[in-house]
Write a protein that holds these residues in place. Structure first.
Motif, PDB file in Angstrom:
ATOM      1  N   LYS A  92       0.834  -1.206   0.000  1.00 50.74           N
ATOM      2  CA  LYS A  92       0.000   0.000   0.000  1.00 50.74           C
ATOM      3  C   LYS A  92       0.866   1.252   0.000  1.00 50.74           C
ATOM      4  N   GLU A  93       1.914   1.247   0.824  1.00 46.23           N
ATOM      5  CA  GLU A  93       2.820   2.396   0.887  1.00 46.23           C
ATOM      6  C   GLU A  93       3.529   2.604  -0.458  1.00 46.23           C
ATOM      7  N   SER A  94       3.887   1.505  -1.105  1.00 43.74           N
ATOM      8  CA  SER A  94       4.531   1.600  -2.422  1.00 43.74           C
ATOM      9  C   SER A  94       3.585   2.221  -3.438  1.00 43.74           C
ATOM     10  N   TYR A  95       2.310   1.824  -3.387  1.00 38.20           N
ATOM     11  CA  TYR A  95       1.333   2.411  -4.295  1.00 38.20           C
ATOM     12  C   TYR A  95       1.153   3.904  -4.021  1.00 38.20           C
ATOM     13  N   LYS A  96       1.167   4.289  -2.745  1.00 39.47           N
ATOM     14  CA  LYS A  96       1.067   5.713  -2.413  1.00 39.47           C
ATOM     15  C   LYS A  96       2.262   6.473  -2.981  1.00 39.47           C
ATOM     16  N   GLU A  97       3.448   5.888  -2.843  1.00 36.81           N
ATOM     17  CA  GLU A  97       4.670   6.532  -3.353  1.00 36.81           C
ATOM     18  C   GLU A  97       4.609   6.649  -4.878  1.00 36.81           C
ATOM     19  N   ILE A  98       4.117   5.615  -5.531  1.00 39.16           N
ATOM     20  CA  ILE A  98       3.975   5.662  -6.996  1.00 39.16           C
ATOM     21  C   ILE A  98       3.027   6.797  -7.381  1.00 39.16           C
ATOM     22  N   GLY A  99       1.914   6.911  -6.652  1.00 37.31           N
ATOM     23  CA  GLY A  99       0.960   7.995  -6.927  1.00 37.31           C
ATOM     24  C   GLY A  99       1.582   9.356  -6.731  1.00 37.31           C
ATOM     25  N   ARG A 100       2.371   9.510  -5.653  1.00 37.37           N
ATOM     26  CA  ARG A 100       3.043  10.771  -5.390  1.00 37.37           C
ATOM     27  C   ARG A 100       4.015  11.105  -6.512  1.00 37.37           C
ATOM     28  N   LEU A 101       4.790  10.100  -6.946  1.00 38.77           N
ATOM     29  CA  LEU A 101       5.765  10.322  -8.018  1.00 38.77           C
ATOM     30  C   LEU A 101       5.079  10.630  -9.344  1.00 38.77           C
ATOM     31  N   GLU A 102       3.953   9.966  -9.605  1.00 38.70           N
ATOM     32  CA  GLU A 102       3.212  10.269 -10.829  1.00 38.70           C
ATOM     33  C   GLU A 102       2.698  11.705 -10.803  1.00 38.70           C
ATOM     34  N   GLU A 104       4.116  14.251  -9.177  1.00 31.38           N
ATOM     35  CA  GLU A 104       5.284  15.104  -9.416  1.00 31.38           C
ATOM     36  C   GLU A 104       5.650  15.107 -10.898  1.00 31.38           C
ATOM     37  N   ASN A 105       5.580  13.937 -11.508  1.00 32.39           N
ATOM     38  CA  ASN A 105       5.900  13.811 -12.925  1.00 32.39           C
ATOM     39  C   ASN A 105       4.947  14.669 -13.760  1.00 32.39           C
ATOM     40  N   SER A 106       3.672  14.656 -13.420  1.00 31.91           N
ATOM     41  CA  SER A 106       2.687  15.467 -14.149  1.00 31.91           C
ATOM     42  C   SER A 106       2.989  16.952 -14.001  1.00 31.91           C
ATOM     43  N   LEU A 107       3.354  17.371 -12.777  1.00 25.11           N
ATOM     44  CA  LEU A 107       3.684  18.785 -12.556  1.00 25.11           C
ATOM     45  C   LEU A 107       4.913  19.189 -13.360  1.00 25.11           C
ATOM     46  N   LEU A 108       5.925  18.344 -13.369  1.00 28.87           N
ATOM     47  CA  LEU A 108       7.143  18.652 -14.140  1.00 28.87           C
ATOM     48  C   LEU A 108       6.842  18.741 -15.632  1.00 28.87           C
ATOM     49  N   ARG A 109       6.007  17.843 -16.130  1.00 27.89           N
ATOM     50  CA  ARG A 109       5.638  17.902 -17.556  1.00 27.89           C
ATOM     51  C   ARG A 109       4.894  19.195 -17.869  1.00 27.89           C
TER      52      ARG A 109
END
Length: 123
Positions: A92-102, A104-109
């Protein structure tokens, strides 16, 4: 559907009725009735137990059959069930981290696209 000794399962997990109820979304009176054999376990709860702990662990608590497998000790069963719970929490924590990184990725794009648009207007 097999009949699971929910009382034995819960006690092997060292969980209170309240903790067990919160984990599986059932009421305390209903759990008490199941544990005292006044009501049968529902198919939903049975499937949730299987999903949470796996068939191998749940087999130790099925009533009316003599299941023999490599996990014959309640302590070992509890250890494995707790390990499964920890692994699910890590997942679950890994999925949360993936969501957070996604995110951030959207903001950078988006920032990159804004920068490109500014450069195109300047040129």
């Amino acid at each position: 559907m097999e009949s699971i000794n929910v009382l034995k399962l819960r006690k092997s997990l060292k969980m209170t009725q309240l903790e067990f109820c919160n984990m599986f979304g059932i009421s305390q009176p209903y759990l008490s009735e199941i544990e005292n054999k006044k009501k049968p376990i529902t198919e939903d709860l049975y499937n949730n137990l299987l999903s949470e702990f796996g068939e191998l662990a749940i087999n130790e608590f099925i009533e009316g059959i003599n299941v023999k497998n490599s996990i014959s000790d309640d302590t070992e069963t509890s250890r494995l069930i707790n390990e499964i719970k920890l692994l699910k929490e890590e997942l679950k924590e890994s999925y949360k981290e993936i969501g957070r990184l996604e995110g951030e990725n959207s903001l950078l794009r988006e920032q990159l696209n804004l920068g490109e648009r500014k450069n195109n207007k300047s040129a």
